[in-house]
Design a protein around this motif. Structure first.
Motif, mmCIF file in Angstrom:
data_model
loop_
_atom_site.group_PDB
_atom_site.id
_atom_site.type_symbol
_atom_site.label_atom_id
_atom_site.label_comp_id
_atom_site.label_asym_id
_atom_site.label_seq_id
_atom_site.Cartn_x
_atom_site.Cartn_y
_atom_site.Cartn_z
ATOM 1 N N HIS A 103 -3.168 -6.171 -9.261
ATOM 2 C CA HIS A 103 -4.383 -6.797 -9.792
ATOM 3 C C HIS A 103 -4.479 -6.684 -11.316
ATOM 4 N N LYS A 104 -3.475 -6.114 -11.945
ATOM 5 C CA LYS A 104 -3.410 -6.130 -13.400
ATOM 6 C C LYS A 104 -2.482 -7.272 -13.827
ATOM 7 N N MET A 105 -1.278 -6.971 -14.265
ATOM 8 C CA MET A 105 -0.381 -8.030 -14.729
ATOM 9 C C MET A 105 0.193 -8.863 -13.578
ATOM 10 N N GLY A 106 -0.107 -8.498 -12.346
ATOM 11 C CA GLY A 106 0.296 -9.307 -11.202
ATOM 12 C C GLY A 106 -0.651 -10.456 -10.928
ATOM 13 N N MET A 107 -1.760 -10.537 -11.685
ATOM 14 C CA MET A 107 -2.730 -11.638 -11.600
ATOM 15 C C MET A 107 -3.254 -11.860 -10.188
ATOM 16 N N SER A 108 -3.434 -10.761 -9.463
ATOM 17 C CA SER A 108 -3.952 -10.841 -8.107
ATOM 18 C C SER A 108 -5.467 -10.689 -8.114
ATOM 19 N N THR A 109 -6.075 -10.953 -6.965
ATOM 20 C CA THR A 109 -7.497 -10.702 -6.819
ATOM 21 C C THR A 109 -7.731 -9.190 -6.755
ATOM 22 N N ILE A 110 -8.928 -8.783 -7.087
ATOM 23 C CA ILE A 110 -9.287 -7.370 -7.145
ATOM 24 C C ILE A 110 -9.934 -6.965 -5.818
ATOM 25 N N PRO A 111 -9.607 -5.779 -5.246
ATOM 26 C CA PRO A 111 -8.677 -4.792 -5.798
ATOM 27 C C PRO A 111 -7.404 -4.717 -4.963
ATOM 28 N N VAL A 112 -6.269 -4.531 -5.638
ATOM 29 C CA VAL A 112 -5.026 -4.230 -4.921
ATOM 30 C C VAL A 112 -4.031 -3.559 -5.856
ATOM 31 N N GLY A 113 -3.680 -2.328 -5.479
ATOM 32 C CA GLY A 113 -2.597 -1.595 -6.131
ATOM 33 C C GLY A 113 -1.540 -1.309 -5.086
ATOM 34 N N CYS A 114 -0.552 -0.523 -5.449
ATOM 35 C CA CYS A 114 0.475 -0.144 -4.484
ATOM 36 C C CYS A 114 1.054 1.209 -4.876
ATOM 37 N N LEU A 115 1.192 2.066 -3.878
ATOM 38 C CA LEU A 115 1.866 3.349 -4.056
ATOM 39 C C LEU A 115 3.212 3.272 -3.359
ATOM 40 N N LEU A 116 4.278 3.574 -4.099
ATOM 41 C CA LEU A 116 5.634 3.554 -3.565
ATOM 42 C C LEU A 116 6.213 4.959 -3.605
ATOM 43 N N THR A 117 6.927 5.331 -2.546
ATOM 44 C CA THR A 117 7.566 6.638 -2.509
ATOM 45 C C THR A 117 9.045 6.491 -2.175
ATOM 46 N N ARG A 118 9.839 7.432 -2.694
ATOM 47 C CA ARG A 118 11.272 7.419 -2.421
ATOM 48 C C ARG A 118 11.561 7.811 -0.970
ATOM 49 N N ASP A 119 10.811 8.773 -0.467
ATOM 50 C CA ASP A 119 11.072 9.352 0.847
ATOM 51 C C ASP A 119 9.889 9.081 1.781
ATOM 52 N N PRO A 120 10.107 8.396 2.917
ATOM 53 C CA PRO A 120 9.001 8.117 3.845
ATOM 54 C C PRO A 120 8.266 9.370 4.305
ATOM 55 N N SER A 121 8.959 10.501 4.377
ATOM 56 C CA SER A 121 8.314 11.724 4.858
ATOM 57 C C SER A 121 7.186 12.163 3.933
ATOM 58 N N MET A 122 7.254 11.752 2.655
ATOM 59 C CA MET A 122 6.192 12.128 1.717
ATOM 60 C C MET A 122 4.860 11.544 2.158
ATOM 61 N N LEU A 123 4.854 10.254 2.459
ATOM 62 C CA LEU A 123 3.616 9.630 2.911
ATOM 63 C C LEU A 123 3.220 10.114 4.300
ATOM 64 N N CYS A 124 4.206 10.281 5.163
ATOM 65 C CA CYS A 124 3.904 10.715 6.530
ATOM 66 C C CYS A 124 3.265 12.094 6.558
ATOM 67 N N SER A 125 3.506 12.883 5.516
ATOM 68 C CA SER A 125 2.891 14.213 5.466
ATOM 69 C C SER A 125 1.374 14.126 5.343
ATOM 70 N N LEU A 126 0.867 12.948 4.967
ATOM 71 C CA LEU A 126 -0.568 12.751 4.796
ATOM 72 C C LEU A 126 -1.242 12.232 6.060
ATOM 73 N N ASN A 127 -0.478 12.023 7.127
ATOM 74 C CA ASN A 127 -1.039 11.445 8.345
ATOM 75 C C ASN A 127 -2.197 12.264 8.908
ATOM 76 N N VAL A 128 -3.217 11.544 9.344
ATOM 77 C CA VAL A 128 -4.304 12.156 10.110
ATOM 78 C C VAL A 128 -4.451 11.366 11.407
ATOM 79 N N ASP A 129 -4.956 12.009 12.428
ATOM 80 C CA ASP A 129 -5.139 11.341 13.715
ATOM 81 C C ASP A 129 -6.280 10.321 13.631
ATOM 82 N N THR A 130 -6.030 9.151 14.176
ATOM 83 C CA THR A 130 -7.032 8.081 14.223
ATOM 84 C C THR A 130 -7.134 7.591 15.666
ATOM 85 N N PRO A 131 -7.675 8.399 16.552
ATOM 86 C CA PRO A 131 -7.559 8.155 17.990
ATOM 87 C C PRO A 131 -8.197 6.870 18.498
ATOM 88 N N TYR A 132 -9.243 6.370 17.849
ATOM 89 C CA TYR A 132 -9.920 5.199 18.407
ATOM 90 C C TYR A 132 -9.388 3.873 17.848
#
Length: 365
Positions: free
Chosen positions: A223-252
């Protein structure tokens, strides 16, 4: 709340009158967002009801998010990068530090950020109860890598470098920071919220992305130099396990775990971001960035001719000047050091730059 609703035409007559207060955007020289590209608006409207907070209900939109991550990962030289669409750099930066904290078994963790770091890091450290150690800037308002290394100790869990600083448009010595991160076995997060969609399209740019082994995560904002609508960013990680470490249960929900920070997430904004990337391609973005940089150079040349040379020699289209003037009718901002700050976004044309320089010149005389 009114007991009776307002007729549609009356309502939108009111909204239109309020909207007029925002139509001075062509004279806004301080924003890191721009007018959204028409394809972003069109794509967003197609997915206006999509909620990626429960991706199983919107499988098509979820596939677009995966494609957006792949496209941005490829741009950062890691097509297989793991990530997700955030609300912007603040969320991405918070999540990056949250991952680093989860990955390190440290009782009193600290992170090292540059003096020029975005204020989102101060908020993130407060939320996560992290000690924030600030490395001073060296020449040119860039992070002093040696000073950063000297601040690290056994409790340091992450380094932060910025690729396109908010105030001066410079790139920290990311390669040197990557070496430090590898040597000390800590994470290195690169805040490329602005520069991530500028630097890859320049003829020459310093290394800042996953080409450097020490880089573990990157934030980039469509949404900055990508000229997209607001809001949208992106977080990228080298290792999938990094993001998976943040998992919480969403049972419903249709998915039973999620690593995102926000619950409800706009699928429309994701579709808009991907639409611009697909529509413009590398050649189109190269043209857009070249035009912004040409206006940036015209601005810096014109200000120098008036006796206000650009500070820091920025790599991206952000410029700061030791100029005390405040031209009427123009929206500029000031850095923490009081310097005038201007961002040459896609909505800032050559004509607008010439008008601004004339007004500054008239004041200067």
């Amino acid at each position: 709340m009114r007991s009776h609703g307002v007729a549609e035409e009356e309502l939108f007559s009111f909204f239109t009158s309020v909207r007029e207060k925002d139509r001075r955007y062509r004279h806004v020289l301080s924003s890191m967002c721009s007018l959204p590209h028409p394809v972003a608006v069109r794509a967003m409207n197609l997915f206006i009801e999509s909620n990626l907070g429960d991706p199983g209900l919107f499988e098509g939109t979820a596939s677009l998010e995966a494609l957006l991550v792949e496209r941005l990962g490829s741009l950062m030289h890691l097509p297989e990068a793991c990530g997700y669409a955030t609300s912007g750099g603040t969320e991405s930066n918070l999540q990056a530090l949250r991952m680093a904290r989860r990955d390190a078994s440290v009782r009193s963790p600290n992170v090292i950020v540059p003096e020029s770091a975005h204020f989102s890091f101060e908020k993130a450290c407060e939320i996560l109860c992290l000690e924030m150690r600030v490395a001073p800037s060296g020449d040119g308002y860039r992070m002093d890598a040696e000073a950063a290394a000297s601040l690290a100790d056994k409790n340091t869990i992450a380094l932060v470098g910025v690729a396109g600083t908010t105030e001066y448009g410079v790139v920290d010595p990311i390669a040197a920071l990557a070496d430090i991160a590898v040597d000390k076995g800590i994470a290195l997060h690169v805040d490329a919220a602005f520069g991530g969609l500028v630097l890859p399209f320049l003829p020459e740019a310093p290394l800042f992305d996953f080409q450097l082994d020490g880089v573990t995560s990157i934030s980039v904002d469509p949404h900055k130099m990508g000229m997209s609508t607001i809001p949208v960013g992106c977080l990228l990680t080298r290792d999938p396990s990094m993001l998976c470490s943040l998992n919480v249960d969403t049972p419903y929900l249709t998915v039973k775990q999620e690593f995102t920070l926000a619950g409800t997430r706009s699928g429309g904004a994701v579709a808009g971001a991907l639409a611009v990337i697909e529509h413009l391609g590398r050649d189109g973005f190269t043209t857009v960035v070249a035009e912004c940089m040409a206006n940036h150079r015209r601005l810096t040349d014109g200000m120098a001719a008036l006796g206000y040379p650009v500070l820091a020699e920025p790599e991206v289209n952000v410029a700061a000047f030791d100029c005390p003037l405040s031209p009427e009718g123009w929206q500029v901002s000031r850095t923490r050091h009081g310097h005038m700050r201007i961002v040459c976004m896609p909505h800032i044309t050559t004509t607008i730059i010439e008008e601004f320089l004339k007004d500054i010149g008239d004041m200067h005389v």
